[in-house]
Motif scaffolding. Structure first.
Motif, PDB file in Angstrom:
ATOM      1  N   ALA A   2     -18.602 -28.705   3.612  1.00 12.45           N
ATOM      2  CA  ALA A   2     -18.628 -29.554   4.799  1.00 12.45           C
ATOM      3  C   ALA A   2     -19.847 -29.254   5.660  1.00 12.45           C
ATOM      4  CB  ALA A   2     -17.360 -29.376   5.606  1.00 12.45           C
ATOM      5  N   LEU A   3     -20.395 -28.044   5.547  1.00 10.79           N
ATOM      6  CA  LEU A   3     -21.584 -27.713   6.337  1.00 10.79           C
ATOM      7  C   LEU A   3     -22.813 -28.425   5.815  1.00 10.79           C
ATOM      8  CD1 LEU A   3     -21.165 -23.919   7.075  1.00 10.79           C
ATOM      9  CD2 LEU A   3     -20.660 -25.854   8.532  1.00 10.79           C
ATOM     10  N   SER A   4     -22.728 -29.004   4.615  1.00  8.10           N
ATOM     11  CA  SER A   4     -23.839 -29.782   4.079  1.00  8.10           C
ATOM     12  C   SER A   4     -24.100 -30.996   4.947  1.00  8.10           C
ATOM     13  CB  SER A   4     -23.546 -30.249   2.651  1.00  8.10           C
ATOM     14  OG  SER A   4     -23.408 -29.133   1.817  1.00  8.10           O
ATOM     15  N   ILE A   5     -23.075 -31.483   5.596  1.00 11.51           N
ATOM     16  CA  ILE A   5     -23.241 -32.578   6.533  1.00 11.51           C
ATOM     17  C   ILE A   5     -23.527 -31.913   7.864  1.00 11.51           C
ATOM     18  CG2 ILE A   5     -22.171 -34.607   7.552  1.00 11.51           C
ATOM     19  CD1 ILE A   5     -20.225 -34.513   5.095  1.00 11.51           C
ATOM     20  N   GLU A  11     -18.736 -24.251  13.896  1.00 15.48           N
ATOM     21  CA  GLU A  11     -17.694 -23.734  14.773  1.00 15.48           C
ATOM     22  C   GLU A  11     -16.310 -24.257  14.401  1.00 15.48           C
ATOM     23  OE1 GLU A  11     -20.445 -25.294  15.770  1.00 15.48           O
ATOM     24  OE2 GLU A  11     -21.547 -23.905  17.016  1.00 15.48           O
ATOM     25  N   ILE A  12     -16.261 -25.369  13.672  1.00 12.67           N
ATOM     26  CA  ILE A  12     -14.989 -25.951  13.232  1.00 12.67           C
ATOM     27  C   ILE A  12     -14.661 -25.519  11.812  1.00 12.67           C
ATOM     28  CG2 ILE A  12     -13.802 -28.110  12.669  1.00 12.67           C
ATOM     29  CD1 ILE A  12     -15.376 -29.405  14.977  1.00 12.67           C
ATOM     30  N   VAL A  13     -15.622 -25.664  10.921  1.00  6.72           N
ATOM     31  CA  VAL A  13     -15.380 -25.446   9.499  1.00  6.72           C
ATOM     32  C   VAL A  13     -15.153 -23.977   9.155  1.00  6.72           C
ATOM     33  CG1 VAL A  13     -16.381 -25.722   7.192  1.00  6.72           C
ATOM     34  CG2 VAL A  13     -16.720 -27.497   8.908  1.00  6.72           C
ATOM     35  N   LEU A  14     -15.994 -23.094   9.666  1.00  5.65           N
ATOM     36  CA  LEU A  14     -15.928 -21.693   9.259  1.00  5.65           C
ATOM     37  C   LEU A  14     -14.690 -20.959   9.785  1.00  5.65           C
ATOM     38  CD1 LEU A  14     -19.713 -20.825   9.473  1.00  5.65           C
ATOM     39  CD2 LEU A  14     -18.354 -21.308   7.425  1.00  5.65           C
ATOM     40  N   PRO A  15     -14.295 -21.149  11.042  1.00  2.39           N
ATOM     41  CA  PRO A  15     -13.041 -20.509  11.468  1.00  2.39           C
ATOM     42  C   PRO A  15     -11.832 -21.026  10.680  1.00  2.39           C
ATOM     43  CG  PRO A  15     -14.333 -21.107  13.381  1.00  2.39           C
ATOM     44  CD  PRO A  15     -15.001 -21.737  12.186  1.00  2.39           C
ATOM     45  N   LEU A  16     -11.856 -22.298  10.305  1.00  2.00           N
ATOM     46  CA  LEU A  16     -10.780 -22.841   9.478  1.00  2.00           C
ATOM     47  C   LEU A  16     -10.757 -22.129   8.123  1.00  2.00           C
ATOM     48  CD1 LEU A  16      -8.503 -24.825   8.901  1.00  2.00           C
ATOM     49  CD2 LEU A  16     -10.258 -26.514   8.248  1.00  2.00           C
ATOM     50  N   VAL A 128     -19.326 -13.896  10.936  1.00  2.00           N
ATOM     51  CA  VAL A 128     -18.617 -13.767  12.211  1.00  2.00           C
ATOM     52  C   VAL A 128     -17.598 -14.886  12.390  1.00  2.00           C
ATOM     53  CG1 VAL A 128     -18.915 -13.876  14.724  1.00  2.00           C
ATOM     54  CG2 VAL A 128     -20.419 -12.436  13.359  1.00  2.00           C
ATOM     55  N   TYR A 129     -17.989 -16.126  12.101  1.00  2.00           N
ATOM     56  CA  TYR A 129     -17.050 -17.244  12.256  1.00  2.00           C
ATOM     57  C   TYR A 129     -15.852 -17.105  11.323  1.00  2.00           C
ATOM     58  CZ  TYR A 129     -19.835 -20.185  15.382  1.00  2.00           C
ATOM     59  OH  TYR A 129     -20.496 -20.703  16.458  1.00  2.00           O
ATOM     60  N   VAL A 130     -16.098 -16.756  10.065  1.00  2.00           N
ATOM     61  CA  VAL A 130     -14.994 -16.603   9.111  1.00  2.00           C
ATOM     62  C   VAL A 130     -14.109 -15.425   9.520  1.00  2.00           C
ATOM     63  CG1 VAL A 130     -14.400 -16.072   6.707  1.00  2.00           C
ATOM     64  CG2 VAL A 130     -16.196 -17.734   7.197  1.00  2.00           C
ATOM     65  N   TRP A 140      -7.311 -20.295  15.206  1.00  2.00           N
ATOM     66  CA  TRP A 140      -8.695 -20.363  14.744  1.00  2.00           C
ATOM     67  C   TRP A 140      -9.541 -21.352  15.535  1.00  2.00           C
ATOM     68  CZ3 TRP A 140     -10.544 -24.995  13.007  1.00  2.00           C
ATOM     69  CH2 TRP A 140      -9.602 -25.958  12.626  1.00  2.00           C
ATOM     70  N   LYS A 141      -8.934 -22.357  16.154  1.00  2.00           N
ATOM     71  CA  LYS A 141      -9.697 -23.374  16.884  1.00  2.00           C
ATOM     72  C   LYS A 141     -10.418 -22.807  18.105  1.00  2.00           C
ATOM     73  CE  LYS A 141      -6.807 -27.174  15.421  1.00  2.00           C
ATOM     74  NZ  LYS A 141      -5.852 -28.208  15.817  1.00  2.00           N
ATOM     75  N   SER A 142      -9.990 -21.667  18.616  1.00  2.76           N
ATOM     76  CA  SER A 142     -10.620 -21.095  19.810  1.00  2.76           C
ATOM     77  C   SER A 142     -11.867 -20.274  19.497  1.00  2.76           C
ATOM     78  CB  SER A 142      -9.604 -20.243  20.574  1.00  2.76           C
ATOM     79  OG  SER A 142      -9.145 -19.174  19.776  1.00  2.76           O
ATOM     80  N   VAL A 143     -12.215 -20.106  18.218  1.00  2.00           N
ATOM     81  CA  VAL A 143     -13.375 -19.293  17.844  1.00  2.00           C
ATOM     82  C   VAL A 143     -14.664 -19.851  18.437  1.00  2.00           C
ATOM     83  CG1 VAL A 143     -14.824 -18.557  15.911  1.00  2.00           C
ATOM     84  CG2 VAL A 143     -12.354 -18.337  15.759  1.00  2.00           C
ATOM     85  N   GLY A 144     -14.850 -21.161  18.365  1.00  5.26           N
ATOM     86  CA  GLY A 144     -16.093 -21.759  18.859  1.00  5.26           C
ATOM     87  C   GLY A 144     -16.358 -21.438  20.311  1.00  5.26           C
ATOM     88  N   SER A 145     -15.361 -21.583  21.147  1.00  4.08           N
ATOM     89  CA  SER A 145     -15.553 -21.315  22.576  1.00  4.08           C
ATOM     90  C   SER A 145     -15.777 -19.828  22.840  1.00  4.08           C
ATOM     91  CB  SER A 145     -14.370 -21.831  23.386  1.00  4.08           C
ATOM     92  OG  SER A 145     -13.182 -21.182  22.993  1.00  4.08           O
ATOM     93  N   ILE A 146     -15.157 -18.979  22.046  1.00 10.14           N
ATOM     94  CA  ILE A 146     -15.344 -17.532  22.207  1.00 10.14           C
ATOM     95  C   ILE A 146     -16.768 -17.146  21.823  1.00 10.14           C
ATOM     96  CG2 ILE A 146     -14.701 -15.257  21.300  1.00 10.14           C
ATOM     97  CD1 ILE A 146     -11.832 -16.384  20.958  1.00 10.14           C
ATOM     98  N   LEU A 147     -17.228 -17.634  20.679  1.00 11.76           N
ATOM     99  CA  LEU A 147     -18.531 -17.222  20.164  1.00 11.76           C
ATOM    100  C   LEU A 147     -19.701 -17.878  20.887  1.00 11.76           C
ATOM    101  CD1 LEU A 147     -19.209 -15.175  18.059  1.00 11.76           C
ATOM    102  CD2 LEU A 147     -19.488 -17.000  16.403  1.00 11.76           C
ATOM    103  N   ASP A 148     -19.520 -19.103  21.371  1.00  8.80           N
ATOM    104  CA  ASP A 148     -20.615 -19.790  22.050  1.00  8.80           C
ATOM    105  C   ASP A 148     -21.144 -19.009  23.239  1.00  8.80           C
ATOM    106  OD1 ASP A 148     -20.823 -21.885  20.333  1.00  8.80           O
ATOM    107  OD2 ASP A 148     -19.749 -23.319  21.596  1.00  8.80           O
ATOM    108  N   GLN A 149     -20.287 -18.276  23.920  1.00 11.80           N
ATOM    109  CA  GLN A 149     -20.745 -17.516  25.077  1.00 11.80           C
ATOM    110  C   GLN A 149     -21.685 -16.376  24.677  1.00 11.80           C
ATOM    111  OE1 GLN A 149     -17.423 -15.729  27.132  1.00 11.80           O
ATOM    112  NE2 GLN A 149     -16.378 -15.289  25.217  1.00 11.80           N
ATOM    113  N   TYR A 150     -21.687 -15.986  23.401  1.00  8.86           N
ATOM    114  CA  TYR A 150     -22.568 -14.906  22.940  1.00  8.86           C
ATOM    115  C   TYR A 150     -23.790 -15.415  22.184  1.00  8.86           C
ATOM    116  CZ  TYR A 150     -18.530 -12.061  24.066  1.00  8.86           C
ATOM    117  OH  TYR A 150     -17.496 -11.471  24.722  1.00  8.86           O
ATOM    118  N   MET A 151     -23.703 -16.598  21.585  1.00  8.39           N
ATOM    119  CA  MET A 151     -24.796 -17.100  20.758  1.00  8.39           C
ATOM    120  C   MET A 151     -26.041 -17.426  21.583  1.00  8.39           C
ATOM    121  SD  MET A 151     -24.020 -16.951  17.622  1.00  8.39           S
ATOM    122  CE  MET A 151     -24.674 -18.190  16.538  1.00  8.39           C
TER     123      MET A 151
END
Length: 186
Positions: A2-5, A11-16, A128-130, A140-151
């Protein structure tokens, strides 16, 4: 894959995928490997779009958005010297992460160098995402918001390191030039 697209965020695909690892549906190593490959294939598509279509488009229509052929030449020279770093560090900056592939292609950066630096940057991001998706399980859906503050701070730190490196390199070049000019004058 899915990351090919490129427009489906990691932030959605990898935590899933991490959640699936926690359920035993896939292995951690397999998810990181596949996620990193997917994280390379999407940028490669954008790289090739930039390489095949970007330059002719900018040469024809760039004047309407204040891009001159001289600017493209300077961009090419910059990418010849620093393209690997740009491809690598751009992956850590939200918003830039997706778009950085286009100028790399337009500047005709070596595709192997682009691929290597992109893959190397995608490995820790994917890991990190996985990992976080695996640890958070059904949350798992909260990973994006957690990691964005550090990226963003991490990306800014990498860019600042590059600026310091460039300044030091320029300064040592100036010193070397002045020593050379003194020797020539005598």
């Amino acid at each position: 894959m899915a990351l090919s697209i490129e427009f489906i965020p990691a932030e959605i695909v990898l935590p899933l995928a991490g959640y699936w690892v926690s359920r035993g549906d896939m292995t951690f190593a397999g998810a990181v490997f596949a996620g990193s490959l997917g994280g390379l294939s999407g940028p490669l598509v954008l790289y090739w779009i930039g390489r095949w279509g970007g330059r002719p488009f900018l040469l024809k229509f760039g004047k309407y958005i204040w891009i001159k052929p001289e600017s493209l030449q300077k961009s090419d020279e910059f990418f010849q010297k620093h393209g690997g770093f740009v491809a690598f560090s751009g992956r850590f900056l939200p918003g830039v992460r997706t778009l950085i592939s286009l100028p790399c292609g337009i500047a005709k950066m070596n595709v192997w160098v682009f691929s290597l630096y992109t893959y190397i940057a995608m490995l820790p991001i994917t890991y990190v995402y996985v990992y976080l998706g695996m640890k958070l399980g059904e949350n798992w859906k909260s990973v994006g918001s957690i990691l964005d503050q550090y990226m963003l701070p991490f990306g800014i730190f990498i860019v600042l390191l590059f600026v310091v490196y460039m300044l030091m390199r320029r300064r040592s070049g100036i010193k070397a030039d002045s020593r050379y000019n003194k020797k020539v004058k005598h």
